[in-house]
Design a protein around this motif. Structure first.
Motif, PDB file in Angstrom:
ATOM      1  N   MET A  21      -7.760 -28.002  30.086  1.00 53.37           N
ATOM      2  CA  MET A  21      -8.076 -28.441  28.524  1.00 53.37           C
ATOM      3  C   MET A  21      -7.552 -29.629  28.029  1.00 53.37           C
ATOM      4  O   MET A  21      -8.102 -30.602  27.546  1.00 53.37           O
ATOM      5  CB  MET A  21      -7.641 -27.174  27.762  1.00 53.37           C
ATOM      6  CG  MET A  21      -8.507 -26.914  26.631  1.00 53.37           C
ATOM      7  SD  MET A  21      -8.471 -25.261  25.999  1.00 53.37           S
ATOM      8  CE  MET A  21      -7.250 -25.503  24.776  1.00 53.37           C
ATOM      9  N   VAL A  22      -6.216 -29.892  28.580  1.00 51.45           N
ATOM     10  CA  VAL A  22      -5.594 -31.033  28.043  1.00 51.45           C
ATOM     11  C   VAL A  22      -6.427 -32.250  28.785  1.00 51.45           C
ATOM     12  O   VAL A  22      -6.663 -33.390  27.867  1.00 51.45           O
ATOM     13  CB  VAL A  22      -4.009 -31.194  28.411  1.00 51.45           C
ATOM     14  CG1 VAL A  22      -3.655 -32.789  28.246  1.00 51.45           C
ATOM     15  CG2 VAL A  22      -3.293 -30.192  27.823  1.00 51.45           C
ATOM     16  N   ALA A  23      -6.771 -32.331  29.975  1.00 52.08           N
ATOM     17  CA  ALA A  23      -7.477 -33.344  30.539  1.00 52.08           C
ATOM     18  C   ALA A  23      -8.673 -33.628  29.844  1.00 52.08           C
ATOM     19  O   ALA A  23      -9.109 -34.657  29.645  1.00 52.08           O
ATOM     20  CB  ALA A  23      -7.695 -32.844  32.191  1.00 52.08           C
ATOM     21  N   GLY A  24      -9.428 -32.609  29.421  1.00 52.97           N
ATOM     22  CA  GLY A  24     -10.821 -32.746  28.996  1.00 52.97           C
ATOM     23  C   GLY A  24     -10.544 -33.373  27.268  1.00 52.97           C
ATOM     24  O   GLY A  24     -11.322 -34.318  27.201  1.00 52.97           O
TER      25      GLY A  24
ATOM     26  N   ALA B  17      -3.092 -35.044  31.061  1.00 49.64           N
ATOM     27  CA  ALA B  17      -3.181 -36.552  30.449  1.00 49.64           C
ATOM     28  C   ALA B  17      -3.425 -37.414  31.715  1.00 49.64           C
ATOM     29  O   ALA B  17      -4.516 -38.049  31.789  1.00 49.64           O
ATOM     30  CB  ALA B  17      -1.818 -37.049  29.825  1.00 49.64           C
ATOM     31  N   GLY B  18      -2.923 -37.193  32.707  1.00 47.13           N
ATOM     32  CA  GLY B  18      -3.232 -38.001  34.042  1.00 47.13           C
ATOM     33  C   GLY B  18      -4.483 -37.598  34.433  1.00 47.13           C
ATOM     34  O   GLY B  18      -5.488 -38.663  34.608  1.00 47.13           O
ATOM     35  N   LEU B  19      -5.054 -36.596  34.345  1.00 44.19           N
ATOM     36  CA  LEU B  19      -6.419 -36.250  34.815  1.00 44.19           C
ATOM     37  C   LEU B  19      -7.404 -36.653  33.874  1.00 44.19           C
ATOM     38  O   LEU B  19      -8.361 -37.165  34.258  1.00 44.19           O
ATOM     39  CB  LEU B  19      -6.296 -34.642  34.872  1.00 44.19           C
ATOM     40  CG  LEU B  19      -6.175 -34.040  36.280  1.00 44.19           C
ATOM     41  CD1 LEU B  19      -6.330 -32.379  35.896  1.00 44.19           C
ATOM     42  CD2 LEU B  19      -7.237 -34.570  37.490  1.00 44.19           C
ATOM     43  N   GLY B  20      -7.121 -36.802  32.485  1.00 43.91           N
ATOM     44  CA  GLY B  20      -8.051 -37.050  31.668  1.00 43.91           C
ATOM     45  C   GLY B  20      -8.490 -38.810  31.781  1.00 43.91           C
ATOM     46  O   GLY B  20      -9.493 -39.086  31.774  1.00 43.91           O
ATOM     47  N   PHE B  21      -7.133 -39.432  31.725  1.00 41.52           N
ATOM     48  CA  PHE B  21      -7.192 -40.999  32.046  1.00 41.52           C
ATOM     49  C   PHE B  21      -7.948 -41.067  33.247  1.00 41.52           C
ATOM     50  O   PHE B  21      -8.727 -42.083  33.213  1.00 41.52           O
ATOM     51  CB  PHE B  21      -5.618 -41.502  32.024  1.00 41.52           C
ATOM     52  CG  PHE B  21      -5.174 -41.673  30.600  1.00 41.52           C
ATOM     53  CD1 PHE B  21      -5.982 -42.442  29.876  1.00 41.52           C
ATOM     54  CD2 PHE B  21      -4.245 -40.981  30.368  1.00 41.52           C
ATOM     55  CE1 PHE B  21      -5.376 -42.534  28.302  1.00 41.52           C
ATOM     56  CE2 PHE B  21      -3.676 -41.146  28.963  1.00 41.52           C
ATOM     57  CZ  PHE B  21      -4.245 -41.814  28.143  1.00 41.52           C
ATOM     58  N   ALA B  22      -7.767 -40.396  34.423  1.00 43.90           N
ATOM     59  CA  ALA B  22      -8.293 -40.820  35.701  1.00 43.90           C
ATOM     60  C   ALA B  22      -9.716 -40.491  35.620  1.00 43.90           C
ATOM     61  O   ALA B  22     -10.555 -41.540  35.926  1.00 43.90           O
ATOM     62  CB  ALA B  22      -7.638 -39.873  36.880  1.00 43.90           C
TER      63      ALA B  22
END
Lengths: 192, 194
Positions: A21-24, B17-22
């Protein structure tokens, strides 16, 4: 053993879900914010070329000398950047011949709010004034009652923006001619 | 708060956050966009200049600093693959032939896959419709190859993949881009490779 593994997985599941969810959220936020924060968007590149309210020719695109990617080396380009806080912007061009010339009017964030080609010329001329809504209202208030305005009037959705001009050289030999057509365009603050 | 819990929360935030940026970086790098129009190998983004463009296209555009065509100016198609779907390879010879949608002018430009012009000794980066001698059928033929060819030769970089851009200036097809079929656009036929 498999039972224990399953139990561990079950315990980790909410954490994995939270991570995704944070990644999204970060993904969506960075994509949405990119146009606001990009230090190298079209407006920023144009800003670096020279002052506003004047026609700035851009050298023809050649390898290693390009303002951005995906340029047409056959087209001469010029820009005129504006800040309507200076006053309305007037753009004038004489159109002769049948070569392609276009003018597109862009907001600060590179949305084209109006575009026209040489085919839109009236009696061989293109005459456009870009206003803010307030400037247009006061210009209209000063218009004589019984005559239609001679120029095309646009309202820029943003105070700052730029006019992007393309002039096609249909053969490489006509490149100079195409560039000259844009250098002859008048772009400046109305009444300034 | 137990330290173990705090560590877990921090890990979730950091990895998330890392996954999101990537993924954002990958999406912008690979040119993810959703309102594309494809006709064979040719791809256009007719709404790129408008407010209606999708957020991925807007983000990529802000990063690239390009000023896209408004539909009133024309329509731009980019091909990164040939008719069979294989990536355009500078070590191969391609024949670009066939019709173009009606337009006042068109130009065909060769760039690398990122859209940068490629240095070549002939200083030939593209052709305009005026330069091309049309066949009686209204079609044309350009040869893309790393070494000189007779006729309309567009030099390709032998060591790289490349892209072709077809710009239709002042075209009635702009508004109807979505209905253009592959057979209305030039064919990209691969011949031999070096």
């Amino acid at each position: 053993m498999p039972v224990r593994r399953l139990a561990r997985l079950r315990a980790a599941a909410p954490w994995i879900a939270a991570t995704l969810m944070v990644a999204g959220i970060v993904h969506i936020a960075t994509i949405l914010i990119m146009p606001e924060v990009s230090p190298r968007d079209a407006f920023a590149r144009i800003e670096g070329l020279g002052p506003r309210a004047t026609v700035i020719p851009i050298a023809p695109a050649r390898p290693g000398r390009e303002l951005s990617t995906f340029n047409d080396p056959a087209a001469a380009i010029a820009v005129c950047r504006y800040d309507l806080a200076d006053g309305p912007l007037r753009l004038g061009a004489q159109i002769a011949g049948d070569e392609f010339v276009s003018f597109s009017f862009h907001t600060r964030d590179n949305v084209a709010f109006y575009a026209m080609t040489d085919r839109a010329a009236l009696r061989g001329a293109i005459d456009v004034v870009v206003y803010t809504q307030d400037q247009l209202d006061s210009a209209e208030a000063q218009d004589p009652e019984d005559s239609a305005p001679a120029d095309r009037r646009l309202v820029s959705p943003t105070r700052e923006g730029f006019v992007y001009m393309r002039s096609l050289a249909s053969t490489p030999g006509q490149a100079e001619e195409a560039a000259a057509r844009l250098r002859a365009v008048l772009c400046g603050v109305e009444g300034g | 708060m137990r330290p173990q819990l705090l560590v877990r929360i921090l890990l979730v935030l950091a990895i998330g956050a890392g996954l999101g940026f990537a993924t954002s970086w990958a999406a912008l790098r690979n040119g993810v966009a959703f309102d594309l129009v494809a006709a064979g190998p040719w791809v256009a983004a007719p709404r790129l200049a408008s407010r209606a463009r999708d957020p991925y296209a807007a983000a990529a555009l802000a990063r690239a600093g390009e000023t896209p065509f408004d539909l009133a100016e024309g329509l731009v198609f980019v091909a990164r693959a040939d008719a069979s779907g294989a990536k355009l390879d500078g070590a191969c010879v391609y024949r670009v032939k066939g019709p173009t949608p009606p337009a006042r002018f068109w130009t065909l430009t060769l760039t690398d896959q990122q859209g940068r012009l490629v240095e070549n000794e002939a200083r030939r980066y593209g052709f305009t419709s005026t330069e091309i001698v049309r066949e009686e059928t209204g079609g044309f033929e350009i040869v893309v190859a790393p070494t000189a060819r007779a006729g309309a030769w567009l030099p390709a970089p032998a060591d790289r993949r490349f892209a072709l851009t077809l710009r239709l200036y002042d075209t009635p097809s702009a508004a109807a881009a979505a209905t253009l079929q592959a057979d209305a656009l030039p064919q990209l036929l691969r011949e031999q490779c070096l």
